[in-house]
Design an enzyme around this catalytic site. Structure first.
Site, PDB file in Angstrom:
ATOM      1  CG  ASP A 149      -2.131   1.268   0.959  1.00  0.00           C
ATOM      2  OD1 ASP A 149      -1.838   1.513  -0.374  1.00  0.00           O
ATOM      3  OD2 ASP A 149      -3.068   0.607   1.807  1.00  0.00           O
ATOM      4  CB  CYS A 201      -0.907   3.455   3.246  1.00  0.00           C
ATOM      5  SG  CYS A 201      -2.284   3.601   4.449  1.00  0.00           S
ATOM      6  CG  ASN A 222      -4.685  -0.753   8.580  1.00  0.00           C
ATOM      7  OD1 ASN A 222      -5.154  -0.526   7.199  1.00  0.00           O
ATOM      8  ND2 ASN A 222      -3.749  -1.070   8.454  1.00  0.00           N
ATOM      9  CG  HIS A 223      -7.439   2.139   3.799  1.00  0.00           C
ATOM     10  ND1 HIS A 223      -6.847   1.116   3.201  1.00  0.00           N
ATOM     11  CD2 HIS A 223      -5.462   2.260   4.915  1.00  0.00           C
ATOM     12  CE1 HIS A 223      -5.399   0.643   3.160  1.00  0.00           C
ATOM     13  NE2 HIS A 223      -4.556   1.430   4.028  1.00  0.00           N
ATOM     14  CG  ASN A 260       3.213   2.324   3.902  1.00  0.00           C
ATOM     15  OD1 ASN A 260       3.842   1.861   5.230  1.00  0.00           O
ATOM     16  ND2 ASN A 260       2.142   0.801   3.629  1.00  0.00           N
ATOM     17  CG  MET A 287     -12.809   1.353  15.836  1.00  0.00           C
ATOM     18  SD  MET A 287     -14.537   0.711  14.302  1.00  0.00           S
ATOM     19  CE  MET A 287     -13.409  -1.223  13.989  1.00  0.00           C
ATOM     20  CB  SER A 319      -5.664   9.304  16.769  1.00  0.00           C
ATOM     21  OG  SER A 319      -6.750   7.780  16.295  1.00  0.00           O
ATOM     22  CG  HIS A 356       2.382   3.279  10.899  1.00  0.00           C
ATOM     23  ND1 HIS A 356       2.999   2.539  11.880  1.00  0.00           N
ATOM     24  CD2 HIS A 356       1.482   2.847   9.940  1.00  0.00           C
ATOM     25  CE1 HIS A 356       2.818   0.463  10.963  1.00  0.00           C
ATOM     26  NE2 HIS A 356       2.109   1.113  10.067  1.00  0.00           N
TER      27      HIS A 356
END
Lengths: 146, 476
Positions: free
Chosen positions: B95, B98, B202-203, B325, B376, B380, B399
């Protein structure tokens, strides 16, 4: 000794890998193991029983060894799933030398019915193996990145 | 991982001395608990990275490191082209680019609480998420090439965003050196209808509330205050990046032997930076970076539309946009000399300290914002780059939380519907097309993000500025 094709049950399973997931197909022949590995790939996304085999898509690949051929086969399916927005439930594989001729039957993704959990980014070389187990069955497996 | 495998340098720094084919040491930054929780594969993989040609100083693992493909996720390595340095498709990952973008909204939590349901529904309606979703655009071949060259700057040209957005994106929204001709038709076909989509796994897209401020000065420079509402977008280069990663990994696996590189693991496959394959990969990988930057820019545009519908007074501006990435060319000091190096960050964030010229002027006195995605159900973080991280990790930090459990295990422990109800009970609204997808991403499947960012801070990689907690999460 009986006919292995009849004694050995074709099946697939998943195995754990950190953030991702491993797909494994098992069968009496290399071709069946490849077909089952593809079914295992579908099961990463949704329950294969929810998928109807309405349309056929053909793919071809060529690789210098059977391990890379498996990665190429799964990546070809991942590509078809992505660009056609399809999901597959039945597969047919023919391998001759370093060439694979495959067909996949499936239908358009229906979010309500399939509830797809995750899209697969690509098949990897991690835990990649194509060969026979102690029982003489063919195993085709690798980790896929999701 | 057993701590006995490592030499402890300090409370948060561990070292593996060069042995066998290692050209440099490996350095892991983490607390003792995080080290114990790490898979032993991280040890093997970081040791393997240290064997690659042209590697500089050390191979580094960030506090959230876990088992990846060739490189560990949370791995950082720098290569010098003048010493036969390599570029590795596995060292960037599938990815490509990302990353996380955080938007300021000018709102307080009270503005959102009363319309939370409506806002969640509007965001879910505007932003395509999940498997099989399509964007609003269907790009022609020439539009695709323009996008791959232009990144977020191209997105502005089609009406998605404003000039000020670009100041707050790494590379001003456009990675130089992209070569759309190095991107296959397969990769382009996979992307044609995926622009402005979130993806899955995980997006996510979250509406978050600032619940703690740790560093007032940096928070002020970033424009964040207690109880502010921000929006964070976590996604990447979608199908295009995945296809480029897949194709070049295969090419490099085949070609590595031709370049005389002896690999301990097939997935470390790489090519000399100064080789036709290395240059082709860099051109394609930079195109994928632009694709990710354009994608997050279009999503920003869609978020603005959704907010305008529900809370017209909201003014959404970009705080910052980081990619985790990538392989980027940067100047760093090695043995007293400034060198031009190719820095691979696989699941690691660039974290430039104060006064770095690549940071937008308004933020330069404090350092680069480092945006850390959590889960979620937890939190964060916004961190800031430090001057010390230059010598510790080529200016890199962690990250995210990092998984501690497989998807398979997660679906055995949790049911998506139940999780959604439980989180709603905590005031967090989830919108997702897949309940199994939600179960696979259960907060409990991840490491404790607080422990990860504390370790990053104590190791000197970056410093905490603010903690964010989710109110709404759109999950692909």
């Amino acid at each position: 000794m009986g006919d292995l094709t009849q004694e050995c049950a074709s099946r697939w399973e998943h195995f754990a890998h950190g953030a991702d997931i491993g797909v494994r197909g098992i069968g009496a022949t290399k071709e069946i193991a490849f077909e089952q590995a593809a079914l295992s790939l579908t099961a990463v996304v949704t329950d294969p029983a929810r998928v109807v085999a309405r349309r056929k898509v053909d793919v071809q690949c060529e690789a210098e060894n059977r391990e890379t051929l498996l990665v190429d086969w799964l990546n070809a399916l991942i590509y078809e799933m992505a660009v056609r927005r399809m999901i597959f439930r039945r597969f047919e594989v023919h391998i001759e030398g370093d060439r694979l001729q495959g067909s996949a039957w499936g239908e358009d993704i229906d979010v309500a019915r399939h509830e797809p959990a995750v899209e697969v980014k690509g098949a990897t070389y991690t835990s990649l193996r194509v060969g026979r187990n102690e029982a003489g069955e063919w195993i085709a497996q690798c980790v896929v990145d999701v | 991982m057993e701590t006995t495998l490592l030499t402890r340098v300090s409370e948060f720094e561990w070292r593996i001395e060069p042995h066998d084919k290692m050209r440099v040491p490996a350095v892991l930054y983490a607390s003792e608990n995080l080290i114990r929780d790490m898979d032993t594969k991280v040890y093997e993989q970081i040791v393997n990275v240290a064997t690659l040609p042209g590697i500089q100083k050390a191979a580094y693992a960030m506090p959230d490191a876990h088992w990846g493909y060739g490189f560990p996720i949370g791995g950082v390595a720098a290569f010098d082209p003048e010493q036969g340095g390599v570029v590795s498709a596995g060292g960037v990952g599938f990815d490509i680019s990302c990353g996380v973008r955080t938007l300021l909204t000018g709102l307080k939590s009270g503005d959102v609480t009363i319309v939370k349901q409506t806002l969640a529904d509007a965001l879910y309606r505007h932003i395509p998420a999940g498997v099989g979703s399509r964007g609003l655009l269907d790009l022609t071949d020439s539009q695709l090439d323009e996008m791959l060259e232009g990144g977020a700057q191209w997105a502005l040209s089609i009406g998605c965003g404003v000039e000020a957005d670009l100041d707050r994106i790494e590379e001003r929204g456009r990675m130089a050196g992209a070569q759309p001709a190095a991107v296959s038709d397969f990769a382009k076909n996979r992307q044609r209808r995926e622009m402005g989509t979130l993806g899955s796994g995980n997006h996510y897209l979250e509406v978050q509330r600032v619940v703690s401020i740790f560093d007032e000065l940096s928070a002020q420079a970033f424009g964040i205050h207690l109880d502010d509402i921000v929006v964070s977008i976590h996604c990447g280069s979608r199908g295009l990046g995945h296809q480029i990663g897949t194709e070049f990994l295969r090419d490099m696996v085949t070609e590595t032997a031709h370049y005389g590189i002896d690999l301990p693991d097939r997935e470390l496959a790489c090519a000399p930076i100064e080789s036709p394959l290395g240059e082709r990969y860099l051109g394609a990988m930079r195109s994928a970076i632009n694709c990710a930057l354009a994608n997050r820019q279009i999503i920003t545009h869609l978020v603005r539309r959704a907010f305008a519908e529900v809370i017209p007074k909201a003014e959404l501006s970009v705080l910052y946009d980081v990619s985790h990435n990538t392989c980027k060319v940067e100047e760093h000091e090695v043995d007293g000399h400034i060198k031009r190096l190719f820095i691979h960050r696989k699941g690691a964030t660039r974290a430039f300290g104060p006064n770095h010229p690549a940071i937008p002027e308004a933020l330069r006195p404090v350092g680069q914002p480092v945006l850390i995605g959590g889960t979620m159900g937890t939190a964060s973080y916004i961190l800031v780059g430090t001057a010390e991280s230059e010598k510790r990790s080529f200016s890199s930090s962690c990250h995210g939380a990092g998984r501690q459990m497989s998807r398979h295990q997660a679906t055995k422990l949790w049911r998506g519907r139940q999780l959604i109800d439980d989180l709603a009970g905590q005031g967090i609204l989830i919108r997702s097309p897949s309940s199994r997808g939600v179960a696979e991403e259960a907060p409990g499947a991840y490491k404790d993000v607080r422990a990860v960012v504390e370790a990053a801070e104590k190791a000197g990689l970056s410093r905490r500025v603010a903690r964010l907690e989710p109110m709404v999460c759109i999950k692909g």
